[in-house]
Structure formats: C-alpha cells, structure tokens
Design a protein around this motif. Structure first.
Motif, mmCIF file in Angstrom:
data_model
loop_
_atom_site.group_PDB
_atom_site.id
_atom_site.type_symbol
_atom_site.label_atom_id
_atom_site.label_comp_id
_atom_site.label_asym_id
_atom_site.label_seq_id
_atom_site.Cartn_x
_atom_site.Cartn_y
_atom_site.Cartn_z
ATOM 1 N N THR A 6 0.852 -1.184 0.000
ATOM 2 C CA THR A 6 0.000 0.000 0.000
ATOM 3 C C THR A 6 0.887 1.233 0.000
ATOM 4 N N LEU A 7 0.555 2.188 -0.843
ATOM 5 C CA LEU A 7 1.343 3.413 -1.006
ATOM 6 C C LEU A 7 0.657 4.572 -0.285
ATOM 7 N N GLY A 10 -2.862 5.751 -0.994
ATOM 8 C CA GLY A 10 -3.929 4.786 -0.769
ATOM 9 C C GLY A 10 -3.974 3.719 -1.859
ATOM 10 N N ALA A 11 -3.269 3.962 -2.954
ATOM 11 C CA ALA A 11 -3.196 2.978 -4.034
ATOM 12 C C ALA A 11 -2.333 1.803 -3.566
ATOM 13 N N TRP A 12 -2.456 0.695 -4.263
ATOM 14 C CA TRP A 12 -1.608 -0.456 -3.965
ATOM 15 C C TRP A 12 -0.937 -0.921 -5.245
ATOM 16 N N VAL A 13 0.163 -1.606 -5.051
ATOM 17 C CA VAL A 13 0.914 -2.167 -6.163
ATOM 18 C C VAL A 13 1.383 -3.558 -5.757
ATOM 19 N N GLU A 14 1.316 -4.487 -6.693
ATOM 20 C CA GLU A 14 1.838 -5.831 -6.459
ATOM 21 C C GLU A 14 3.108 -6.002 -7.270
ATOM 22 N N ASP A 73 4.917 7.699 -15.230
ATOM 23 C CA ASP A 73 5.051 9.156 -15.165
ATOM 24 C C ASP A 73 3.772 9.839 -14.674
ATOM 25 N N LEU A 74 2.680 9.127 -14.620
ATOM 26 C CA LEU A 74 1.392 9.703 -14.225
ATOM 27 C C LEU A 74 1.016 9.397 -12.777
ATOM 28 N N LEU A 75 1.879 8.723 -12.057
ATOM 29 C CA LEU A 75 1.578 8.368 -10.667
ATOM 30 C C LEU A 75 1.732 9.579 -9.758
ATOM 31 N N ASP A 80 6.046 8.292 -5.342
ATOM 32 C CA ASP A 80 7.317 8.155 -6.042
ATOM 33 C C ASP A 80 8.402 7.529 -5.163
ATOM 34 N N GLN A 81 8.714 8.133 -4.048
ATOM 35 C CA GLN A 81 9.806 7.619 -3.217
ATOM 36 C C GLN A 81 9.501 6.232 -2.658
ATOM 37 N N PRO A 82 8.271 5.973 -2.210
ATOM 38 C CA PRO A 82 7.986 4.602 -1.766
ATOM 39 C C PRO A 82 8.180 3.552 -2.870
ATOM 40 N N LEU A 83 7.830 3.898 -4.114
ATOM 41 C CA LEU A 83 8.079 2.969 -5.220
ATOM 42 C C LEU A 83 9.571 2.778 -5.451
#
Length: 115
Positions: A6-7, A10-14, A73-75, A80-83
């Motif tokens: 979870t970012l 509030g979005a999430w990424v797998e 580029d649209l996030l 950004d830093q958490p990714l």
C-alpha cells in the motif's frame, strides 16, 4: 510470488519477487539506461525499467507499466519515493557496487576496502 504494497496515496501495487528475475530481465532493464553521466536520471531509468518488469498488478486507473511504461510518469508524487524504495533491493541485486580503484596497489591481489 507477488507481494502487495500500500502506497501513501492509498493505491496499492503488487510486485513479483526481484529474486525471480532472469538474466534477460537484467539485460533488458540495464539497456534502458541511456545516460550514465546523469546519475539521478540513470537511476530513474533503471527503476522504471525494473518496475515495468516487476509490477504484476496495481489499483491505479492506468495501464500496467508492462503495457504502457508511460503510466509510471502519471503516478502521484507522494508514491514516487515509496516505489523507488520498493525497487531498491532489485537495483542493488542487479548492479554491483562499483569499487574505487584509484588508490589500489596494482601488486595487491585484492580490491581496496570500502573503509
């Protein structure tokens, strides 16, 4: 196996486990780095290349990076830093730390220490 993160937005990424990468993935990611004279830009190019390989799903209303790398580029900036932090172990695993050999003794069989 993919792990969900979870970012801040509030979005999430797998992300799939970077240790499952193959030599071809490494070659593809490293070939996306176009200008090593600009370290920040090169870092983003490598991180983006790895994210396109590692992201298996996300909650953003955008195409996955594997289908459209421009989606990264649209996030939201807050993600950004958490990714970048999530992809850092992959970067460290694929790109060996360079050794400063300027002070190396050519007769020495070992590399200089990082001290």
């Amino acid at each position: 196996m993919a792990e969900r993160h979870t970012l801040p937005s509030g979005a999430w990424v797998e992300l799939r486990d970077w240790r499952e990468l193959r030599r071809g993935d490494k070659k593809r990611a490293l070939s996306d780095v176009t200008d090593t004279t600009r370290p920040v830009a090169a870092g983003y190019e490598l991180a983006d290349a790895l994210l396109t390989i590692l992201i298996t799903a996300w909650s953003y209303q955008l195409p996955l990076p594997s289908a459209s790398p421009e989606s990264l580029d649209l996030l939201p900036i807050e993600d950004d830093q958490p990714l970048m932090d999530l992809v850092l172990p992959a970067i460290q695993g694929l790109v060996p730390t360079s050794v400063d050999t300027e002070d190396a003794d050519p007769a020495s069989p070992s590399v200089p220490s990082a001290a």
